[in-house]
Design a protein around this motif. Structure first.
Motif, mmCIF file in Angstrom:
data_model
loop_
_atom_site.group_PDB
_atom_site.id
_atom_site.type_symbol
_atom_site.label_atom_id
_atom_site.label_comp_id
_atom_site.label_asym_id
_atom_site.label_seq_id
_atom_site.Cartn_x
_atom_site.Cartn_y
_atom_site.Cartn_z
ATOM 1 N N GLU A 537 0.836 -1.209 0.000
ATOM 2 C CA GLU A 537 0.000 0.000 0.000
ATOM 3 C C GLU A 537 0.866 1.252 0.000
ATOM 4 O O GLU A 537 0.559 2.240 -0.682
ATOM 5 C CB GLU A 537 -0.920 -0.007 1.217
ATOM 6 C CG GLU A 537 -1.868 1.188 1.249
ATOM 7 C CD GLU A 537 -2.780 1.191 2.464
ATOM 8 O OE1 GLU A 537 -3.474 2.198 2.684
ATOM 9 O OE2 GLU A 537 -2.799 0.179 3.209
ATOM 10 N N SER A 540 2.264 1.821 -3.421
ATOM 11 C CA SER A 540 1.212 2.336 -4.297
ATOM 12 C C SER A 540 0.965 3.824 -4.041
ATOM 13 O O SER A 540 0.820 4.609 -4.978
ATOM 14 C CB SER A 540 -0.084 1.543 -4.064
ATOM 15 O OG SER A 540 -1.141 2.080 -4.820
ATOM 16 N N THR A 541 0.951 4.215 -2.766
ATOM 17 C CA THR A 541 0.739 5.624 -2.410
ATOM 18 C C THR A 541 1.843 6.501 -2.979
ATOM 19 O O THR A 541 1.585 7.572 -3.549
ATOM 20 C CB THR A 541 0.684 5.782 -0.880
ATOM 21 O OG1 THR A 541 -0.411 5.024 -0.372
ATOM 22 C CG2 THR A 541 0.525 7.244 -0.474
ATOM 23 N N GLN A 543 3.854 5.831 -5.511
ATOM 24 C CA GLN A 543 3.795 5.860 -6.973
ATOM 25 C C GLN A 543 2.672 6.764 -7.469
ATOM 26 O O GLN A 543 2.822 7.442 -8.487
ATOM 27 C CB GLN A 543 3.639 4.440 -7.513
ATOM 28 C CG GLN A 543 4.900 3.585 -7.334
ATOM 29 C CD GLN A 543 4.719 2.157 -7.803
ATOM 30 O OE1 GLN A 543 3.605 1.647 -7.868
ATOM 31 N NE2 GLN A 543 5.813 1.484 -8.105
ATOM 32 N N GLU A 544 1.549 6.795 -6.750
ATOM 33 C CA GLU A 544 0.461 7.712 -7.121
ATOM 34 C C GLU A 544 0.903 9.162 -6.988
ATOM 35 O O GLU A 544 0.393 10.043 -7.684
ATOM 36 C CB GLU A 544 -0.762 7.465 -6.227
ATOM 37 C CG GLU A 544 -1.584 6.257 -6.611
ATOM 38 C CD GLU A 544 -2.828 6.119 -5.763
ATOM 39 O OE1 GLU A 544 -3.083 7.018 -4.938
ATOM 40 O OE2 GLU A 544 -3.539 5.122 -5.920
ATOM 41 N N LYS A 741 -1.539 13.113 -4.403
ATOM 42 C CA LYS A 741 -2.008 12.770 -5.745
ATOM 43 C C LYS A 741 -1.292 13.592 -6.812
ATOM 44 O O LYS A 741 -1.415 13.306 -7.997
ATOM 45 C CB LYS A 741 -3.516 13.020 -5.865
ATOM 46 C CG LYS A 741 -4.366 12.223 -4.883
ATOM 47 C CD LYS A 741 -4.434 10.760 -5.237
ATOM 48 C CE LYS A 741 -5.405 10.029 -4.317
ATOM 49 N NZ LYS A 741 -5.433 8.576 -4.579
ATOM 50 N N ARG A 743 2.030 15.515 -8.732
ATOM 51 C CA ARG A 743 3.402 15.178 -9.124
ATOM 52 C C ARG A 743 4.401 15.907 -8.230
ATOM 53 O O ARG A 743 4.093 16.965 -7.659
ATOM 54 C CB ARG A 743 3.644 15.602 -10.575
ATOM 55 C CG ARG A 743 2.628 15.084 -11.559
ATOM 56 C CD ARG A 743 2.745 13.608 -11.800
ATOM 57 N NE ARG A 743 4.052 13.230 -12.329
ATOM 58 C CZ ARG A 743 4.431 11.968 -12.537
ATOM 59 N NH1 ARG A 743 3.608 10.977 -12.234
ATOM 60 N NH2 ARG A 743 5.612 11.686 -13.021
#
Length: 885
Positions: A537, A540-541, A543-544, A741, A743
């Motif tokens: 998780e 994933s966070t 990378q988002e 969220k 960049r």
């Protein structure tokens, strides 16, 4: 030596070193000591406290303030000098105290070296200080020893060495005396023992091939010395920002002096004081303190999340990273070997649970199994329990291992199967790196039984039959088992095998008995160091948030690829250290653009990878726990060390230390870093209109030849109380929605974009213009200079308070309940500022110091009206921008 020691035959190594197995003579050792020098790592100079303090003054804005203080002192304005000097000194002390002690990684590495060693001199074993070792010395190693120098082994007995700090391997390395391949990676040089590593088991003899800075750990210290600290994005942005402000303030002050002297023939004393007033007004002297305090608050919040920060600016840099390079063992994984799969001739079982806790199930087709109904599983679990010297037990609420990690993993599997060990051992053949198996003779209910576990290829050689589906045995199908061994290995698992046969209590057990064969092959254990539960998780966070995660490990490529796939890394094919070694710097820059997993890496590879990423414009965070990680951690924009299982050298080379060794903590720290940057930017966008308004008031007054609406000392007062109250309030703002969220920000971008600059100009003109208008109105209506200036200062202060309310929300409307609920500190700061401003107006000693006076209700009503106008104008500006977007 003419060829690497690890790939050279022992006899040739002795020949080249002019030594022999009986060791050096004292004369030869003395001569070698003069030639090679002591077996010690180079010393490094630490930054002194004075140097650290003086470094706090290296800021263009501080230079301008120091110049202003000197000028006011020469003009005899003592109070102005004291106030300006106090601001400069307070800022320097805040930075000095918060930054703490400078890193000294080399000292920590020196502490890893063994203080003394058992050495053969003149054919006799003697104990010497390790600094006296020279190439050619013969050294004895035993369990628990630290290896004192790089050694070419020529005699080993079940020797296993813990090299994770140097190679990143998750289990101790087996050692032998045979030459390794010349191009073997560091972790595959089985014929070598490296300085600074620890003997986990067994014993051995080795000849010293390198000492001091020539050892592998010495190469790391050399790399550390060559790596210079990288400037953080915040440092670069603030340096540019400070330079522009300082140069701009000085140029405009010079212009004002020229205009006043040439056009208005003003006296030099008055002109210089006005110019100083302008410079002080234009320079946000509270900004360094606000920045330090905001970062310090971030440090405290990160510490609450198990991330201890050693360098203040690193907090914000974490929010700017575009790449996180992470170690595998202990950071992404638990560093606890766990059986994940059991394969017998009858079934393949999956095992749930992680670590050394026996909580978990054994599943067949996703359903829990009953051991009584599966004799094949019962027999292989029995071997796991009895051919085992490890134990797991619950201490202080945690399950802890005593023994080897791999043995701990299969012991835990046996406990999950429901077996309980009883003391029935008659004899044992301990694990040895040469034969790669362990065997025990145990008194079982059905009679004496030999339990055998070890490397699959070694057990297959000693088996002629295998357990058959149902009951009984059948001829061994070697090709069948080799296929499954390869299959489990492709999943990144370490594979062990189990076998058994009947034994005899009267004959005991020896290696020759085991090598005689006659065993029944039972099956395979698939073992892996599993990912931490929270890591997928967290990956994933991150990378988002637009951050690439790259795994760099010393482990094998198949293991690295399997873990990468499990945690969700992109492009899971592992690039090996050999491929990195063969690549040029430009080729490496291309490789890092396309690949995220790197295996069998050395310290040099890690350092090159970080530099290649930085050459591509990336802001790099690097994690690690071993000495081999220290140079790359120091080179990275943010070095992140493991606080629990990491070495002291790694912690000292790092900027951030994770108390829980958890990748998920890095994800939380990135969010905190982004929040801190947002709050710093808000503070700057909030503070500059104060300085802009004050500068505008003095600049316009001097250009048109009017009386100054506020004095230089009053300017300092407004700047000081704004910095310690209102600006500080923004440090407590929570993270904006969707912060993870977006960049990462471009590190080359200026700290202020065009929208922020326009906002600063707009609000500066609004507050500054209102202040001039109020002052002129009061003067034209007969108010005294003291009353007019006091109300003018009140206008500046109250205007800033109302601007704070709207500045807390950069884009959305401030007319929301969060204005009152999310940051109670902001209201407390407003209250403190109002109390200080009331003291400024009404306390006699403040009136004497700042040339102020008490004012009536009108002196507060006018500033409130101006504040409401400022609030409404900025909200209207935000509404227009939202509509346009």
């Amino acid at each position: 030596m003419s060829s690497p020691a690890h790939s050279t035959d022992v006899s040739e190594v002795f020949h080249e070193l002019d030594s022999r197995p009986e060791g050096l003579s004292r004369e030869a050792a003395s001569s070698a000591l003069e030639r090679y020098g002591p077996n010690a790592l180079p010393q490094t100079r630490e930054e002194t406290s004075l140097q650290r303090l003086l470094r706090q003054f290296r800021d263009p804005m501080i230079y301008v303030l120091i110049g202003a203080a000197v000028t006011t002192a020469l003009l005899g304005h003592v109070v102005d000098t004291i106030v300006i000097a106090a601001v400069v000194i307070i800022n320097a002390l805040v930075g000095f105290l918060q930054e703490g002690k400078a890193a000294n990684a080399l000292a920590a590495i020196r502490d890893m070296l063994s203080p003394s060693s058992e050495v053969r001199r003149d054919g006799t074993w003697v104990t010497l200080e390790s600094e006296e070792l020279v190439p050619g010395d013969v050294v004895k190693l035993r369990a628990g020893d630290k290896v004192p120098a790089d050694l070419r082994l020529f005699e080993t007995t079940s020797l296993r060495i813990e090299e994770s700090a140097l190679t990143g391997e998750s289990v101790p390395a087996d050692k032998d005396t045979g030459p390794a391949a010349e191009d073997a990676d560091l972790g595959d040089r089985s014929s070598m023992a490296f300085s600074g590593t620890s003997v986990a088991a067994g014993s051995g003899l080795g000849v010293v091939t390198a000492t001091g800075s020539d050892t592998q750990i010495g190469h790391i210290t050399t790399m550390l010395g060559e790596v210079e600290r990288v400037e953080t994005p915040l440092t670069r942005s603030m340096t540019r920002f400070s330079s522009i402000l300082a140069v701009g303030a000085v140029l405009l002050a010079v212009l004002m002096v020229i205009v006043s002297v040439v056009i208005y023939d003003t006296g030099w004393g008055d002109v210089l004081m006005s110019a100083i007033g302008f410079a002080v007004a234009a320079i946000p002297e509270g900004l360094p303190a606000v920045m330090a305090i905001t970062l310090a608050l971030g440090v405290q919040k990160m510490a609450d999340r198990n991330a201890i920060t050693r360098r203040l600016a690193s907090v914000e840099t974490l929010g700017s990273v575009t790449t996180i390079c992470t170690d595998k063992t202990g950071t992404l994984t638990r560093n606890e070997m766990t059986v994940r799969a059991i394969h017998t001739r009858e079934h393949t079982y999956e095992v749930t649970g992680t670590g050394y806790s026996p909580d978990g199930e054994i599943l067949l087709a996703d359903a829990p199994v009953n051991l009584a109904e599966h004799p094949d599983l019962a027999r292989i679990a029995e071997v796991a329990l009895y051919a085992n010297d490890a134990s797991v037990e619950k201490r202080d609420g945690e399950w802890r291992l005593t023994g080897e990690p791999t043995d701990g993993g299969i012991c835990t599997f046996a406990l999950k199967a429901g077996l309980a060990k009883r003391e029935r051992r008659i004899a044992a053949v301990p694990f040895d790196s040469e034969h790669k198996y362990m065997a025990t003779l145990d008194q079982m209910p059905e009679g004496p039984t030999v339990h055998l576990k070890g490397a699959p290829d070694r057990l297959l050689e000693r088996c002629d039959r295998q357990s058959a589906p149902g009951q009984g045995t059948e001829p061994l199908d070697k090709a069948y088992w080799e296929e499954y061994i390869e299959s489990l290995g492709a999943r990144g698992m370490r594979v062990l095998a189990a076998a058994w046969r009947e034994g005899s209590a009267s004959t005991g057990l020896a290696t020759t008995d085991v090598d005689a064969g006659g065993f029944v092959f039972l099956g395979l254990y698939g073992i892996i160091d599993p990912p931490r539960d929270e890591v997928p998780e967290a990956v994933s966070t991150v990378q988002e948030a637009g951050i690439r995660v790259r795994m760099i490990t010393g482990d094998h490529a198949s293991t690295a690829s399997a873990i990468a796939k499990e945690i969700g890394l992109r492009g899971a094919r592992a690039i090996t250290g050999a491929e990195l070694q063969a690549a040029t710097d430009s080729e490496l820059q291309a490789i890092v653009r396309d690949h995220d997993v790197y295996a069998r890496t050395s310290p040099e590879h890690k350092l090159r990878l970080v530099r290649a990423l930085q050459a591509n414009g990336e802001v790099v965070a690097m994690t690690g726990d071993g000495v081999n990680d220290a140079p790359a951690l120091k080179q990275a924009d943010v070095g992140v060390a493991m606080g629990d299982k990491g070495t002291e050298a790694t912690k000292d080379a790092a900027d951030v230390v994770l108390a829980d060794d958890n990748f998920a903590t890095i994800a939380a720290a990135v969010k905190m870093g982004r929040t801190i940057y947002d709050n710093l930017r808000k503070a700057i966008v909030f503070m500059l209109p104060t300085n802009g308004a004050q500068g505008l008031v003095i600049f316009v007054a001097m250009l048109v030849g009017m009386t100054l609406p506020i004095t230089a000392l009053q300017v300092l007062w407004v700047n000081l109380i704004t910095a310690i109250t209102l600006s500080l309030a923004l440090s407590f703002e929570p993270a904006e929605p969707g912060i993870m969220k977006r960049r990462p920000r471009d590190p080359s971008d200026a700290i202020l974009d065009s929208e922020a600059v326009l906002r600063i100009i707009f609000v500066s003109a609004l507050i500054g213009g209102a202040t001039i208008a109020v002052f002129q109105y009061l003067q034209m209506n007969g108010s005294s200079l003291e009353v007019s200036r006091t109300i003018a200062v009140n206008t500046l202060v109250v205007g800033q308070i109302f601007y704070l309310f709207t500045a807390r929300f950069a884009r959305v409307s401030a007319l929301r309940k969060e204005l009152f609920t999310t940051n109670p500190v902001s209201w407390m700061c407003v209250g403190i500022m109002l109390v200080l401003q009331i003291a400024f107006c009404y306390l006699p000693f403040m009136q004497a110091a700042f040339d102020t006076t008490g004012v009536g209700w009108f002196g507060w009503a006018v500033p409130v009206v101006v504040g409401l106008v400022v609030f409404g104008a900025v909200e209207a500006d935000k509404l227009v921008r939202r509509q346009l977007n």
